[in-house]
Design a protein around this motif. Structure first.
Motif: not given
Length: 362
Positions: A26-30, A190-193, A196-197, A202-208
Motif C-alpha cells: 500500500d505504501a509503495v502503490d501510494a 492503469w488500475l488493472e496493471e 487496484r480498483d 478515489n481514496e488516494m484522491f481524497a487523502i491527497e
C-alpha cells in the motif's frame, strides 16, 4: 518465531489508521500514485544491470567490504546478534539471503564503472519476483520508511479535517492525469496493471486533497519567516574552494604559499597538480565536529588542513550567504521542518506504525 518463508514483503503490515491496516505494498502503490517511485525504480534497474554485468565479467567480490557494509548497517540499527538481525528481517518479510544479496549488489554498483543501459521495464508490469527484490531494496535502504511516513501523514490529514470538497478532489484528479501521462480512457488499464480498483484511486484522491489542504494552512509566509529566524545559523550557505593533498606536510606547505606568498588556492593546485574544486553547502549539512570549524570563520578565511580520505584537504571560504526564503533549498528545508513538526503530532493522534507479517502466516 513466525515463519515468513511464503510471505511477500509487499504483504507486511506497516501502519494502521483506525481499524484499517496498510501494507508495504500500500505504501509503495501510494508512492506510485504520487509519482514518487519512478526515479527509485530506475535506480534499482541500474543496480540489477550492474550486478548482472559483474557476473558477466566474473568480477571477484570483495567479501570484506561487503561484510563491513553489512556490519555498519547492523550497528546503525542496533542489531547486535544474528538472532536480532534475523528477527528484524523476518518482521519485514525478508531473509538473510535478501540481506546478503542487497549488500553484494551495492558493491557491484560501485565496482562496475561502465555506463549501463538497463532493460526498460515498467514497475507495474514487472514480474512479481523483481518487484519483491525492489521492495527488499526499499526496505534495506530506508526508502520504505519514508514512503510509509508520507502515507501516514495523508491518512492523518484525512482524519483530522473535514471531508475534502469536490473541487479539491477534482484538482487532485487533474494532477494525477498530468503527472502519469494517463488519459481518462486509459484509467481502467492503469488500475488493472497496478492491481487496484476505482475505490482505491478515489481514496488516494481524497487523502491527497486533505493533505494539500493542511499544507496550505501551514506553509504561510509568517510561519516560514519565524522558522527562518530560528534556523538562520544552520541554514547559512558557505561557498568554498578546496584542494586535496596527499599529506599534512603538503597541506601545511600549501597553506604557507597562500598566506605568505599570496598565491591563490587554484594557483597552488595548478602548480602542485592537486585536485581543485568548488563546493557550496549549508552549515547543517556538515558533520557536527566540522560545523564547529566553520562557525567563527569569515569571508576569505582559510581553514586549517582537515583530514580527507587518505590525505588532507585545504579549504578557503569564498562567501558566507545569509539564508533567504528566495533560495529554493532554504525554502524547501523550512517547509520540510514545518511539515515534520506538524504531522509528527498529527500521526501520533490518528495513526500507528505497525510492522508485522500477516497473522495468517504466523
Amino acid at each position: 518465531m513466525s515463519s515468513t518463508e511464503s510471505v511477500s514483503p509487499h504483504d507486511v503490515i506497516v501502519c494502521a489508521c483506525g481499524t484499517q491496516e496498510y501494507t508495504a505494498g500500500d505504501a509503495v502503490d501510494a508512492a506510485v500514485f504520487r509519482g514518487e517511485l519512478e526515479q527509485k525504480w530506475q535506480a534499482f534497474l541500474r543496480h540489477i544491470a550492474a550486478e548482472e554485468r559483474a557476473d558477466g565479467l566474473e568480477l571477484e567480490l570483495d567479501e570484506s567490504a561487503i561484510s563491513a557494509a553489512a556490519e555498519e548497517f547492523r550497528y546503525r540499527h542496533d542489531l547486535i546478534t544474528a538472532e536480532e538481525t534475523e528477527r528484524w528481517l523476518a518482521n519485514r518479510g525478508l531473509t538473510f539471503e535478501d540481506f546478503s544479496d542487497y549488500f553484494a549488489r551495492q558493491y557491484c554498483v560501485g565496482a562496475v564503472s561502465e555506463d549501463l543501459s538497463p532493460e526498460r521495464i515498467g514497475y507495474a508490469s514487472a514480474a512479481s519476483e523483481l518487484r519483491d527484490l525492489f521492495l527488499a531494496e526499499l526496505i534495506l535502504s530506508g526508502a520504505l520508511e519514508d514512503m510509509t511516513n508520507k502515507l501516514m501523514w495523508r491518512l492523518a490529514a484525512r482524519c483530522a479535517g473535514n471531508e475534502p470538497a469536490s473541487d479539491a478532489i477534482a484538482a487532485e484528479e487533474r494532477k494525477f492525469f498530468h503527472r502519469t501521462g494517463t488519459e481518462p480512457a486509459q484509467l481502467a488499464f492503469w488500475l488493472e496493471e497496478m492491481g487496484r480498483d476505482s475505490q482505491w484511486l478515489n481514496e488516494m484522491f481524497a487523502i491527497e486533497a486533505a493533505y494539500v489542504a493542511h499544507c496550505h494552512t501551514l506553509l504561510v509566509p509568517e510561519a516560514r519567516q519565524r522558522e527562518l529566524m530560528a534556523l538562520r545559523l544552520r541554514l547559512t550557505r558557505f561557498e568554498t574552494e578546496l584542494i586535496e593533498l596527499e599529506s599534512y606536510d603538503a597541506a601545511q606547505e600549501a597553506l604557507f604559499c597562500v598566506r605568505e606568498d599570496g598565491m591563490s588556492l587554484e594557483e597552488v593546485a595548478t602548480e602542485g597538480r592537486y585536485p581543485y574544486r568548488r563546493a557550496s553547502f549549508l552549515l547543517e549539512d556538515l558533520p557536527a565536529d566540522a560545523q564547529q570549524k566553520y562557525l567563527s570563520v569569515s569571508q576569505g578565511d582559510l581553514l586549517e588542513p582537515m583530514p580527507h580520505n587518505d590525505g588532507f584537504e585545504l579549504c578557503r571560504v569564498i562567501k558566507k550567504v545569509e539564508p533567504r526564503l528566495e533560495d529554493p533549498t532554504v525554502k524547501l528545508r523550512i517547509d520540510q521542518r514545518l511539515l515534520n513538526q506538524y504531522f509528527s503530532d498529527l500521526t501520533t493522534k490518528y495513526t500507528h506504525p505497525r510492522l508485522s507479517v500477516p497473522a495468517s502466516v504466523e
